[in-house]
Scaffold this motif. Structure first.
Motif, short mmCIF file in Angstrom:
data_model
loop_
_atom_site.label_atom_id
_atom_site.label_comp_id
_atom_site.label_asym_id
_atom_site.label_seq_id
_atom_site.Cartn_x
_atom_site.Cartn_y
_atom_site.Cartn_z
N ALA A 539 0.83 -1.19 0.00
CA ALA A 539 0.00 0.00 0.00
C ALA A 539 0.87 1.25 0.00
CB ALA A 539 -0.91 0.01 1.22
N ARG A 540 0.31 2.33 -0.50
CA ARG A 540 0.97 3.62 -0.35
C ARG A 540 1.01 3.96 1.14
NH1 ARG A 540 -1.28 8.80 -0.21
NH2 ARG A 540 0.26 10.42 -0.65
N PRO A 541 2.19 4.24 1.70
CA PRO A 541 2.27 4.48 3.15
C PRO A 541 1.49 5.73 3.57
CG PRO A 541 4.45 4.09 2.20
CD PRO A 541 3.51 4.29 1.06
N TYR A 542 0.95 5.66 4.78
CA TYR A 542 0.27 6.80 5.38
C TYR A 542 1.18 7.40 6.43
CZ TYR A 542 -3.05 9.46 8.21
OH TYR A 542 -3.69 10.45 8.91
N VAL A 543 1.28 8.72 6.47
CA VAL A 543 2.17 9.41 7.40
C VAL A 543 1.41 10.53 8.08
CG1 VAL A 543 4.34 10.68 7.66
CG2 VAL A 543 4.15 8.91 5.91
#
Length: 549
Positions: A539-543
């Motif tokens: 997944a596209r990382p969440y920050v």
């Protein structure tokens, strides 16, 4: 002398095959802006000769009532797209507008123009002069229609319904010649669109732009209140070569279709995020060729700006029947640019995709629907949205929507224009394909996260932070706490296995402000990251950034 001549002959004989074998290099046509030419003609009265011909059936259209406007057959300057506009910006579904055009010396059959289109800017939009909804520089109008090279036209306007409303003021016929560019027939504008998903024909200022953080307060779709099993086992790290889901598809830039930036006016407005994709059709003809697409885009652009008075083309993206995706409104393809595509909801965290053509009675091609899937999967992925979820948008009101200002409306994450406005857009056949598009988007998004959130941006003494996210497929996850920078080694790590049936609690971790060794975290700035992966896809990382006092 004889031997010298023979040697020269042998040299030439050997050289010619070598020259023929070399690859032929042709000059790349230069991409240049093209300024479309607009011709406007007033529409008033009924031409009696044309009316008698209409009654006799000689023009191929039965007259069941006297038209309010009927022109004679007009010889005009060359044009390729036409539309009809009027002074009042509201749609007029009570008007039945039709035309026929002289193309290659032959008059076409009568064709209808959609007069109840519910596209256009919201009240207070930068599309409106001075930002005021009262400004009359924005005109109402039919959907435009692309006919190809033409030099003659006849227009008929009827009023339908009882009682009939007065005709709108200042009825005008708008004829647009999109001009020509050597690049129209170049591979940049007419390739098959099958470039790798990570290849994008975008301008340099679009590259590498990070989307805004997701709205943690957005109402979660399909949230499951059940808590996850606390006895989750640690997981391995994601594969080093894991591919991020739903990469950016190839998108042909405004420069590629010859947009003349000098006619664009005002400013670009950005939204906070993207929650809903509205699917449209342009209600133009379907039988266009590859090389005609840039011309169609330039003509629609000119019609929206010069004829309708908008600041730019209304759609954020357009997709042709060959499966190619085109940048529409300026402002950056990775950014949440406010468009003028879905009246009342342009300013409500949405973006608009227009399928070039009319899809009321004709099904869209598989190439077109697959391109829409790729585009929506990428765009929703940038903003961590569930393609099978929903979102609440607040109507800005206006004459083009069926919802009053301030009304909270729940839309599917992938919706049709007709869900928001008084319109048949995107056509019956394309609207029926939205469930298929939705399923394809989910498959493309794969291991993506949706609605990730952190319960607060400040960890009070003795308090706790809850980190949550939904997933589309079963996958491993890690939540890491970093001090000062997300690139630093984590000071606390949580991990587990997520399943889609847990809603936004598929990934859930609670941080009590302590480090891995159990000591309280020192005061400062901390970063929370969520990583997840399933198989060979990540997944596209969440920050998110938080403060510890």
């Amino acid at each position: 002398m004889r031997s010298k001549k023979l040697g020269t002959t042998l040299f030439v004989a050997l050289l010619v095959p070598l020259l023929l074998a070399l690859p032929r290099v042709s000059a790349q046509p230069e991409l240049q802006p093209v300024t479309p030419q607009l011709t406007t003609l007033p529409l008033t009265g009924v031409d009696q000769t044309a009316y008698l011909a209409l009654d006799s059936g000689s023009v191929g259209a039965a007259a069941n009532r006297r038209p309010a406007v009927l022109t004679p057959t007009l010889r005009t300057k060359p044009f390729q797209l036409l539309g009809v506009t009027w002074a009042d910006p509201e749609p007029r579904p009570d008007l039945a507008v039709s035309f026929r055009a002289r193309v290659n010396g032959t008059w076409s059959d009568w064709q209808p123009l959609e007069s109840g289109a519910a596209d256009g800017p919201d009240p207070g939009s930068p599309d409106l002069p001075d930002g005021t909804p009262q400004a009359r520089a924005v005109r109402g109008g039919t959907a435009p229609f692309y006919v190809g090279p033409a030099d003659g036209v006849q227009v008929r306007v009827e009023q339908v319904g009882t009682p009939s409303r007065p005709l709108p003021r200042d009825l005008r016929l708008e004829l647009i010649d999109p001009g020509a560019s050597p690049a129209d027939d170049d591979g940049n504008a007419s390739d098959d669109g099958n470039a790798p998903d990570n290849e994008a024909d975008a301008t340099d200022d679009d590259a590498g732009t990070s989307p805004p953080e997701d709205d943690a307060n957005a109402p979660p779709a399909n949230d499951d209140p059940r808590t996850p099993d606390p006895d989750v086992s640690p997981t391995d790290a994601p594969p080093a070569d894991a591919a991020v889901t739903a990469a950016q598809p190839r998108i042909h830039s405004r420069r590629a279709w010859g947009a003349d930036e000098s006619i664009r006016r005002c400013c670009v407005r950005y939204l906070d995020t993207i929650k809903v994709a509205f699917v449209h059709h342009t209600a133009t003809s379907n039988g266009y060729s590859r090389s005609q697409v840039p011309k169609i885009l330039r003509a629609i652009y000119a019609y929206h700006v010069k004829s309708r008075g908008w600041s730019d083309i209304g759609y954020n993206f357009l997709v042709d029947r060959f499966g190619r995706i085109w940048e529409g409104r300026a402002g950056g393809i990775t950014k949440p640019v406010q468009g003028a595509h879905t009246g009342g909801f342009n300013s409500a965290d949405s973006f608009g995709i227009a399928a070039i053509g009319t899809y009321q009675n004709r099904a869209p091609s598989s190439q077109l629907t697959q391109a829409i899937q790729r585009l929506i999967a990428w765009k929703l992925g940038l903003h961590f949205r569930n393609p099978e979820g929903s979102a609440v948008l607040v109507s800005a009101g206006g004459s083009t929507t069926k919802y009053k200002r301030g009304t909270r409306v729940t839309f599917h994450a992938i919706a049709g224009h007709l869900d928001a406005g008084r319109t048949g857009c995107p056509g019956r056949k394309l609207y029926a394909r939205l469930p298929v598009i939705q399923a394809g988007v989910r498959q493309l998004m794969g291991a993506a996260l949706w609605n990730p959130s952190v319960s607060a941006s400040y960890l009070a003494p003795g308090g706790r932070l809850e980190i949550r996210a939904g997933v589309l497929t079963e996958q491993n996850w890690e939540v890491k706490i970093h001090r000062d920078s997300p690139d630093n080694a984590p000071v606390r790590t949580f991990s587990g296995r997520a399943t889609p049936d847990r809603g936004t609690r598929a990934i859930r971790a609670v941080w009590d402000g302590r480090l891995e060794d159990g000591h309280p975290a020192p005061s400062g700035t901390y970063w929370i990251t969520i990583d997840s992966w399933g198989g060979d896809r990540s997944a596209r990382p969440y920050v998110a950034k938080i403060q510890v006092p």
